[in-house]
Structures are given as structure tokens and as C-alpha cells.
Design an enzyme around this catalytic site. Structure first.
Site, PDB file in Angstrom:
ATOM      1  N   CYS A  31     -76.820 103.945  -2.047  1.00 18.00           N
ATOM      2  CA  CYS A  31     -76.219 105.243  -1.713  1.00 18.00           C
ATOM      3  C   CYS A  31     -74.723 105.251  -2.043  1.00 18.00           C
ATOM      4  CB  CYS A  31     -76.468 105.505  -0.223  1.00 18.00           C
ATOM      5  SG  CYS A  31     -75.492 106.837   0.470  1.00 18.00           S
ATOM      6  N   CYS A  34     -72.343 106.450   0.709  1.00 23.73           N
ATOM      7  CA  CYS A  34     -72.283 105.442   1.777  1.00 23.73           C
ATOM      8  C   CYS A  34     -71.235 104.376   1.422  1.00 23.73           C
ATOM      9  CB  CYS A  34     -73.632 104.737   1.952  1.00 23.73           C
ATOM     10  SG  CYS A  34     -74.972 105.840   2.412  1.00 23.73           S
TER      11      CYS A  34
END
Length: 106
Positions: A31, A34
Site C-alpha cells: 500500500c 500506507c
């Protein structure tokens, strides 16, 4: 304090039974957003010291906890106080916004 890690196995002990507020970052290796907020969380953790604990939970490795708290998209950050979820933020945000959100909740 550095940002720590938490798993399904120790979530209850590390988060729900913690004495102070705990921010949990639900994330995954793949991600991009993230990984983008990771350094900001490190800096916030360092600047806030003992006022708050910041932990990361990898949703790929720990699906049980992510599912229990209804995490549908990542990054999702949650603040837990006294064993209960007090606040939730979905999606990446700039460091200043994250810090304001955490400070307001703790």
C-alpha cells in the site's frame, strides 16, 4: 518512542489493555499511501513521547483484527482508549493533520 508492531495474537494485551491511548495503523507492504504516512507517524511518535503509543498492524498478516474492526480500505488509523475505539481516520493525510487528529483525541 518508535512506532511498534502489533498482531492478532497480542492485540488485546498491547492495545485493549494498554493504560494510555493507542493509535493503531492498519496497513500493508503493498500500500503506497500506507508507506507514505509511515515517516510522519514515526515523527509524531517521537514528538509525543509517552502521551500516546503508535502501533502498526499488517492487515495481510493479521486479518482477524482488521476484520473485527471493519477495516475496508487502508491506511485506516484508529485511536483506542480504555479498551474501546475512540476515533477512526481512513486514508493518508499530511503529518500536520494526523498530529492534530491524534492530539485532539488523546
Amino acid at each position: 518512542m518508535a512506532v511498534g508492531k502489533v498482531s492478532d495474537a497480542d492485540f488485546e494485551a498491547e492495545v485493549l489493555k494498554a493504560t494510555g491511548p493507542v493509535v493503531v495503523d492498519f496497513w500493508a507492504e503493498w500500500c503506497g499511501p500506507c508507506r507514505m504516512i509511515g515517516p510522519a507517524l514515526d515523527e509524531i511518535s517521537a514528538s509525543m513521547g509517552d502521551k500516546v503509543t503508535i502501533l502498526k498492524l499488517n492487515v495481510d498478516e493479521n486479518p482477524k483484527t482488521a476484520s473485527k474492526y471493519g477495516v475496508m480500505s487502508i491506511p485506516t488509523l484508529m485511536i483506542f482508549k480504555g479498551g474501546e475505539m475512540a476515533s477512526r481516520q481512513v486514508g493518508a493525510a499530511p503529518k500536520q493533520k494526523l498530529q492534530q487528529w491524534i492530539t485532539a483525541a488523546v
